[in-house]
Scaffold this active site. Sequence first.
Site, PDB file in Angstrom:
ATOM      1  N   GLY A 144       0.836  -1.195   0.000  1.00 46.92           N
ATOM      2  CA  GLY A 144       0.000   0.000   0.000  1.00 46.92           C
ATOM      3  C   GLY A 144       0.876   1.253   0.000  1.00 46.92           C
ATOM      4  O   GLY A 144       2.069   1.205   0.318  1.00 46.92           O
ATOM      5  N   CYS A 145       0.249   2.367  -0.350  1.00 46.54           N
ATOM      6  CA  CYS A 145       1.018   3.624  -0.441  1.00 46.54           C
ATOM      7  C   CYS A 145       1.440   4.106   0.957  1.00 46.54           C
ATOM      8  O   CYS A 145       2.613   4.435   1.173  1.00 46.54           O
ATOM      9  CB  CYS A 145       0.224   4.683  -1.190  1.00 46.54           C
ATOM     10  SG  CYS A 145      -1.520   4.791  -0.701  1.00 46.54           S
ATOM     11  N   TYR A 146       0.511   4.137   1.900  1.00 44.47           N
ATOM     12  CA  TYR A 146       0.902   4.545   3.262  1.00 44.47           C
ATOM     13  C   TYR A 146       1.959   3.590   3.846  1.00 44.47           C
ATOM     14  O   TYR A 146       2.956   4.055   4.415  1.00 44.47           O
ATOM     15  CB  TYR A 146      -0.304   4.575   4.202  1.00 44.47           C
ATOM     16  CG  TYR A 146      -1.252   5.737   4.029  1.00 44.47           C
ATOM     17  CD1 TYR A 146      -0.818   7.052   4.209  1.00 44.47           C
ATOM     18  CD2 TYR A 146      -2.591   5.530   3.728  1.00 44.47           C
ATOM     19  CE1 TYR A 146      -1.702   8.123   4.086  1.00 44.47           C
ATOM     20  CE2 TYR A 146      -3.481   6.594   3.605  1.00 44.47           C
ATOM     21  CZ  TYR A 146      -3.026   7.886   3.786  1.00 44.47           C
ATOM     22  OH  TYR A 146      -3.903   8.931   3.674  1.00 44.47           O
ATOM     23  N   THR A 148       4.206   1.911   2.351  1.00 38.67           N
ATOM     24  CA  THR A 148       5.517   2.173   1.746  1.00 38.67           C
ATOM     25  C   THR A 148       6.198   3.321   2.480  1.00 38.67           C
ATOM     26  O   THR A 148       7.364   3.230   2.882  1.00 38.67           O
ATOM     27  CB  THR A 148       5.363   2.508   0.243  1.00 38.67           C
ATOM     28  OG1 THR A 148       4.804   1.370  -0.415  1.00 38.67           O
ATOM     29  CG2 THR A 148       6.698   2.855  -0.393  1.00 38.67           C
ATOM     30  N   SER A 149       5.459   4.401   2.685  1.00 40.09           N
ATOM     31  CA  SER A 149       6.088   5.584   3.296  1.00 40.09           C
ATOM     32  C   SER A 149       6.407   5.368   4.773  1.00 40.09           C
ATOM     33  O   SER A 149       7.422   5.857   5.268  1.00 40.09           O
ATOM     34  CB  SER A 149       5.215   6.823   3.098  1.00 40.09           C
ATOM     35  OG  SER A 149       4.209   6.889   4.064  1.00 40.09           O
TER      36      SER A 149
END
Length: 333
Positions: A144-146, A148-149
């Site tokens: 997921g994008c969150y 990853t960060s």
Amino acid sequence: MVNVGIIGGTGYTGGELLRVLAFHSKVEVMAVTSRKEEGKEVWEIHPYLKGFYDLKFVKPELRYFEDCQLVFTAVPHGEAMRYVPQLLDAGIRVVDLSADYRLDKETYEGVYGHRHEGWRDAVYGLPELHREEIKKAELVANPGCYPTSTILAAAPLAKMELIESVIFDSKSGITGAGAEPTSFTHYPNLHEAIVPYKIVSHRHYYEMVQELKAFQEDIRIHFTPQVFPGSRGILTNAHILLRGELEKEELEKIYKEFYRDSPFIRLQEEVRLSYVRGSNFCDISVNVGGERAVIISAIDNLVKGASGQAVQNMNLMLGFDEADGLMFPPLFP
Ligand SMILES: NC(=O)c1ccc[n+]([C@@H]2O[C@H](COP(=O)([O-])OP(=O)(O)OC[C@H]3O[C@@H](n4cnc5c(N)ncnc54)[C@H](OP(=O)(O)O)[C@@H]3O)[C@@H](O)[C@H]2O)c1
């Protein structure tokens, strides 16, 4: 040239896959699907890609992908599981951008609230953590994008088991919600606002737990997402309460060492979304005051948070250089 395909080519991540792959000299997109736009040229739906593809959208049927070595599934969660087993059974490797294969089956069913009808084992596709497994994988679950960060912000300290607890405070652009308009993404509801949502209950939390607890079992993790009125980017402030104090130089050394062989991690003094926009970089700045480290990470959610990372995984799976087709500078300002 290696033939690849995309299931779900009209959405934000599908469009971004097409944009990123237009730079890639070793792969060709053979087939791209849409149920609603079947028969239309790629540029009719993505006008910014005019001149880059001579390709029409087809239905999501296996026959169109038979000559592909690898397919990206860029469809909503719960839908990817309808396609992934068929592709794998036909000998086609898959990078799935949905949440369907990121967690173990039991956790997935609990978190997403429905049965998993097409279970297969997958490798979690965060190259900075799982590079060697990704190279051999038939199925890679793109994170997921969150996650990853956030995971990239905390992994080096978790690996050293130096974290008492971490609070991830993340702000995302609105493309994270997909291309379908909703009242949440409606302009007057969002502009001049930063909107916290799913404040203690976002599904991406479970990916953070899975990956960070693999390093440090007793870590305590908290996560609050927000959206800001921009299209791209996720900025995460990771407030990490340390086990004891650390000097900034020690912190820098830990991060440099952990990301030594990771071409898309840039350690920066100053981190801004505008310094990573349109690129596959994750910029990280490390800061410390006593027992609290504040690690700030910035990614473009559609690139490192989705389609760029999917291509990075594809490169590893196909035996290319990890950075092939991806080492382009961000779009600034
Ligand atoms: N947006 C982000 O920043 C981001 C980041 C990381 C991961 N993801 C994940 O990536 C996936 C795609 O996200 P997105 O933002 O690109 O979504 P999106 O903009 O809503 O696009 C969804 C795409 O899937 C297709 N589709 C929908 N249902 C389908 C089905 N049952 N069978 C085949 N195709 C179907 C749609 O085309 P048709 O309906 O015309 O077939 C469309 O092309 C999601 O699982 C999302 O959670 C998104």
